[in-house]
Design a protein around this motif. Structure first.
Motif, PDB file in Angstrom:
ATOM      1  N   THR A   5       0.867  -1.180   0.000  1.00 55.79           N
ATOM      2  CA  THR A   5       0.000   0.000   0.000  1.00 55.79           C
ATOM      3  C   THR A   5       0.901   1.226   0.000  1.00 55.79           C
ATOM      4  OG1 THR A   5      -0.139   0.192   2.413  1.00 55.79           O
ATOM      5  CG2 THR A   5      -1.810  -1.177   1.305  1.00 55.79           C
ATOM      6  N   SER A   6       0.397   2.331  -0.538  1.00 58.43           N
ATOM      7  CA  SER A   6       1.180   3.562  -0.521  1.00 58.43           C
ATOM      8  C   SER A   6       0.262   4.756  -0.712  1.00 58.43           C
ATOM      9  CB  SER A   6       2.260   3.564  -1.609  1.00 58.43           C
ATOM     10  OG  SER A   6       1.673   3.696  -2.890  1.00 58.43           O
TER      11      SER A   6
ATOM     12  N   THR B 101       2.980   0.444   3.240  1.00 54.55           N
ATOM     13  CA  THR B 101       3.318  -0.814   3.908  1.00 54.55           C
ATOM     14  C   THR B 101       3.789  -1.822   2.874  1.00 54.55           C
ATOM     15  OG1 THR B 101       1.050  -1.670   3.712  1.00 54.55           O
ATOM     16  CG2 THR B 101       1.596  -0.424   5.721  1.00 54.55           C
ATOM     17  N   LEU B 102       4.598  -2.781   3.336  1.00 56.16           N
ATOM     18  CA  LEU B 102       5.064  -3.878   2.495  1.00 56.16           C
ATOM     19  C   LEU B 102       5.040  -5.156   3.308  1.00 56.16           C
ATOM     20  CD1 LEU B 102       6.432  -5.188   0.014  1.00 56.16           C
ATOM     21  CD2 LEU B 102       8.637  -4.444   0.973  1.00 56.16           C
ATOM     22  N   SER B 103       4.433  -6.194   2.710  1.00 54.78           N
ATOM     23  CA  SER B 103       4.390  -7.496   3.381  1.00 54.78           C
ATOM     24  C   SER B 103       4.675  -8.574   2.342  1.00 54.78           C
ATOM     25  CB  SER B 103       3.018  -7.728   4.024  1.00 54.78           C
ATOM     26  OG  SER B 103       2.935  -9.020   4.578  1.00 54.78           O
ATOM     27  N   THR B 104       5.620  -9.470   2.641  1.00 51.70           N
ATOM     28  CA  THR B 104       5.932 -10.591   1.751  1.00 51.70           C
ATOM     29  C   THR B 104       5.671 -11.890   2.498  1.00 51.70           C
ATOM     30  OG1 THR B 104       8.260 -10.703   2.420  1.00 51.70           O
ATOM     31  CG2 THR B 104       7.708  -9.205   0.620  1.00 51.70           C
TER      32      THR B 104
ATOM     33  N   ARG C 240       6.173  -0.894   7.790  1.00 55.48           N
ATOM     34  CA  ARG C 240       5.915   0.389   7.146  1.00 55.48           C
ATOM     35  C   ARG C 240       7.061   0.762   6.215  1.00 55.48           C
ATOM     36  NH1 ARG C 240       6.591   5.938   7.599  1.00 55.48           N
ATOM     37  NH2 ARG C 240       8.246   5.708   9.173  1.00 55.48           N
ATOM     38  N   THR C 241       6.725   1.478   5.145  1.00 54.82           N
ATOM     39  CA  THR C 241       7.726   2.041   4.250  1.00 54.82           C
ATOM     40  C   THR C 241       7.565   3.552   4.204  1.00 54.82           C
ATOM     41  OG1 THR C 241       6.312   1.856   2.296  1.00 54.82           O
ATOM     42  CG2 THR C 241       7.750  -0.020   2.794  1.00 54.82           C
TER      43      THR C 241
ATOM     44  N   SER D 160      12.007   0.850   5.922  1.00 58.57           N
ATOM     45  CA  SER D 160      11.503  -0.231   5.082  1.00 58.57           C
ATOM     46  C   SER D 160      11.600  -1.512   5.898  1.00 58.57           C
ATOM     47  CB  SER D 160      12.327  -0.361   3.794  1.00 58.57           C
ATOM     48  OG  SER D 160      11.781  -1.358   2.950  1.00 58.57           O
ATOM     49  N   PRO D 161      10.589  -2.380   5.867  1.00 63.26           N
ATOM     50  CA  PRO D 161      10.613  -3.572   6.722  1.00 63.26           C
ATOM     51  C   PRO D 161      11.815  -4.468   6.406  1.00 63.26           C
ATOM     52  CG  PRO D 161       8.870  -3.711   5.075  1.00 63.26           C
ATOM     53  CD  PRO D 161       9.378  -2.325   5.033  1.00 63.26           C
TER      54      PRO D 161
END
Length: 736
Positions: free
Chosen positions: A511-512, A535-538, A553-554, A588-589
């Motif tokens: 998301t951004s 946000t970034l999730s892998t 969060r990014t 960045s996560p």
């Protein structure tokens, strides 16, 4: 023919009668010389077949056969109108041979003339499908808006802006159109000559109709394809019809959409042709059975067929020829009505669009004021205005107001848009065992936050599910500065292969939200700076853990520069393109500290012949020594980035990639199916620093067939690389 013999008999009988009368007195009163019989020419419509009329007219001129009246329908009307305006058959022939028929029939704004936003649209959605939403889901009224052919007509007819009647032309003229409102024929005899010519050749479905108040005009062939009756009503004593003779159609040949439509049109107009032939005193039939109505590129043989057909009728037509004195008198009278003056506009009027758009057009064309009008410069300028996506056509006339000449710009806005929907289909067969499909569409709304503002939203379904939206708003209507708030959310399948073997299947959730401040240098380039958070999730779904699983969060400041001087969004043949992105991630996560990321790509295309081009592409990226970035920032592998390697096989934080190749045109597709089909070969070489599973120098050769279709570019081929890498693959979507 019966009328010809009757007229000859009327001329011969008085001679026999005079021989039987008693001798005349010595003093004979003077009598007025006999009036020359006036000859009218009726030209039949028939698409590209109508170019044969140019050959017929050329033979008439060479043999001194005068044309006192001329009328035509569709292409016959177009040729007749040009001839009536004083354009010689030789000049028409030269004009026809120079035209880019591919550009005229497709009638799409050239890529280099599009605004920067429209270039982005075509790069993101590389196909020709655009749907309008102004009145619900809506298609345009014709496949061809007629902008290019309209400019051609405007340029040639410009000197006759003050025409009171078509009878005042060098050759009195009429053309026939069909009024869809009354379902009857309409004969143009005054008004705008350019509009009349554009109306008579508006083939339903192919060209957008011409609207004039409560009338809607399309091709006159539907009601009167061979207007011999119109010529006779003009005052012609002798009516000569030029008939375009086609061979009977074999049922087995009526298979494709184009042949069905073509034969349907022929069936509708055949009855009116019979009436036209019956009303003629003489007929020149041009055998054109081996040509099609869409064979504009075969204009040379078609025009020659017209010349030979007239020559074959030389014994009949010789009776209408003038001697040298008579011909010179005819030319003097005809040329005395020819207009060649060049206008000097003192003002610009615009009609057909909103007040802000009118002011924008006047501002854009201000350099054309106070100097002789140069159509060679005006035509490209008007075409560039269509590149905004707002207008179907822009035409021009000269008008007079208060004793001054002015330039009138007639705008036809897209009647089906905006808003617009641009659908796209992307199929990635880089891995034969796992074909990925994504369906997307871009919704564009204009002027939602002031003139020239745009709100574009992308929706994606398939391999990626997501939505991304941006509002583009200039500071002022004429400003190059703009602000662009944006937001996005996506869920993407991300796979990693080693050669042809799957290693890992991830889901990436992003998301951004952010805002950019930008400056548009021209329709070719822009720069942006901004900040975004998200946000970034892998998440690993299947396989082994190849990259870290992160969630957080990014935040990043960013700058992007784009320049695009290529000639096509899908398969460029000429030009260059530059894209550079810089980001400074403050968080960045998985990253242990802030880090920079820079990537740059340069593409270059150079034609080496009419059908072939070389291309070179280089790209690279780096985090400038930052290693603990959480997720690797760069990936290589899969078409067209080391095609023989597995998808995302190589990953790390620094890389370079070079690609060079050759394109060779094989065949052209029909205008409404696509553009060209090419054979393509390329060599790729690159390096991913820090990757554990790479060879010393990854490289491969790829070759295949590339077609630019209406649905997007389609590639099928194979690639062979180092260390045992090889595969067959296909793609529908971006290839450069």
């Amino acid at each position: 023919m019966r009328r010809v013999f009757s007229l000859l008999a009327l001329l011969v009988l008085p001679i026999f009668a005079a021989a039987q009368e008693p001798p005349a007195p010595q003093e004979v009163p003077r009598t007025a010389p006999k009036r020359r019989l006036k000859i009218g020419l009726a030209l039949e419509g028939g698409g590209a077949l109508g170019l044969a009329h140019i050959g017929v007219l050329q033979w008439f001129e060479e043999q001194h056969v005068p044309v006192d009246y001329i009328a035509g329908t569709s292409m016959g009307g177009l040729v007749g109108g040009f001839y009536a305006a004083g354009v010689s058959p030789a000049d028409m022939k030269n004009l026809i041979e120079r035209l880019d028929w591919d550009a005229i029939l497709r009638d799409r704004t050239p890529y280099q003339d599009l605004s920067f936003l429209r270039k982005q649209d075509q790069r993101a959605y590389p196909n020709s499908l655009v749907l309008g939403l102004r009145k619900g889901l809506y298609l345009p009224a014709g496949l061809n808006a007629g902008h290019q052919i309209g400019l051609l007509i405007d340029r040639e007819m410009l000197p006759y802006f003050g025409l009171s009647s078509f009878d005042a032309l060098p050759v009195p003229f009429r053309c026939v159109a069909t009024d869809l409102v009354s379902a009857k024929q309409f004969v143009f005899k005054n008004g705008s000559l350019a509009e009349a010519l554009r109306a008579t050749m508006s083939i339903p479905g192919a060209f957008t109709p011409v609207h004039d108040g409560q009338r809607v005009y399309v091709d006159g062939g539907l009601v009167n394809n061979l207007p011999t009756d119109v010529v006779r009503q003009m005052g012609a004593d002798i009516v000569i019809a030029v008939h375009l003779e086609t061979q009977p159609t074999d049922a087995n040949e009526i298979q494709s959409l184009l042949t069905v439509l073509e034969q349907s049109v022929r069936a509708v107009i055949s009855e009116s042709e019979v009436r036209g032939l019956a009303n003629a005193d003489a007929v020149v039939s041009v055998p054109l059975g081996h040509f099609l109505m869409r064979d504009f590129t075969k204009n040379g043989p078609i025009m020659q067929s017209g010349y030979e057909a007239a020559k074959a009728k030389s014994k009949l037509l010789a009776a209408f020829a003038l001697d040298d004195n008579g011909w010179n008198e005819y030319l003097h009278e005809r040329d005395s009505r020819k207009q060649t003056s060049t206008a000097v506009p003192q003002f610009i009027d615009v009609q057909g669009t909103s007040a802000p758009a009118q002011e924008d057009i006047r501002r854009y064309l201000k350099n054309f004021l106070g100097k002789p009008l140069n159509a060679d410069s005006l035509d490209p300028a008007l075409t560039q205005l269509t590149g905004s996506g707002r207008y179907d056509t822009l035409n021009y006339r000269i008008v007079e107001r208060g004793g001054k000449q002015g330039l009138l710009i007639i705008v036809k806005e897209k009647d089906f848009a905006p808003p617009t929907l641009q659908p796209a289909f992307e199929v990635d067969g880089s891995e034969a065992g796992d074909i990925e499909f994504t369906l997307g569409t871009r919704l564009t709304l204009m002027d939602v936050a002031g003139f020239r503002s745009e709100w574009r939203t992308d929706f994606l379904f398939g391999n990626t599910y997501g939505v991304a939206s941006e509002l583009y708003r200039p500071f002022r209507a004429e400003s190059k500065w703009f602000v662009a708030p944006h937001a996005s959310a996506s869920d993407t399948t991300f796979q990693i292969y080693a050669e042809n073997d799957p290693l890992a299947d991830y889901r990436f959730y992003r998301t951004s939200i952010g805002t950019d401040l930008g400056y548009g240098f021209s329709r070719f380039s822009e720069v942006r700076v901004g900040y975004e958070v998200g946000t970034l999730s892998t998440k690993l779904r299947l396989g082994t853990l190849e990259i870290p699983a992160v969630d957080g969060r990014t935040g990043a400041a960013r700058m992007r520069y784009l320049m695009d001087h290529t000639d096509d969004p899908v398969i460029p043949r000429r030009g260059f393109r530059v894209e550079s992105n810089f980001r400074w991630f403050d968080t960045s996560p998985g990253a242990t500290s802030a880090f920079p990321v820079l990537d740059t790509k340069v593409d270059f295309f150079q034609p080496v012949s009419r059908v072939a081009s070389f291309f070179l592409s280089s790209e690279g990226g780096s985090t400038f020594g930052s290693r603990n970035t959480g997720v690797p920032q760069f990936f290589l592998g899969g078409a067209p980035r080391l095609s023989a390697y597995g998808v995302n096989e190589l990953f790390g934080n620094q890389y370079y990639l070079f690609r060079g190749g050759y394109l060779h045109e094989i065949v052209s597709l029909p205008p409404f199916v696509g553009k060209k089909v090419y054979a393509i070969g390329s060599y790729e070489a690159g390096k991913m620093y820090g990757a554990l599973n790479e060879s010393k120098f990854p490289n491969d050769f790829a070759a295949g067939v590339l077609a630019e279709t209406a649905l997007g570019p389609f590639f099928v081929g194979g690639s062979v690389g180092d260390s045992g890498h090889h595969k067959w693959f296909f793609q529908l979507g971006r290839v450069f």
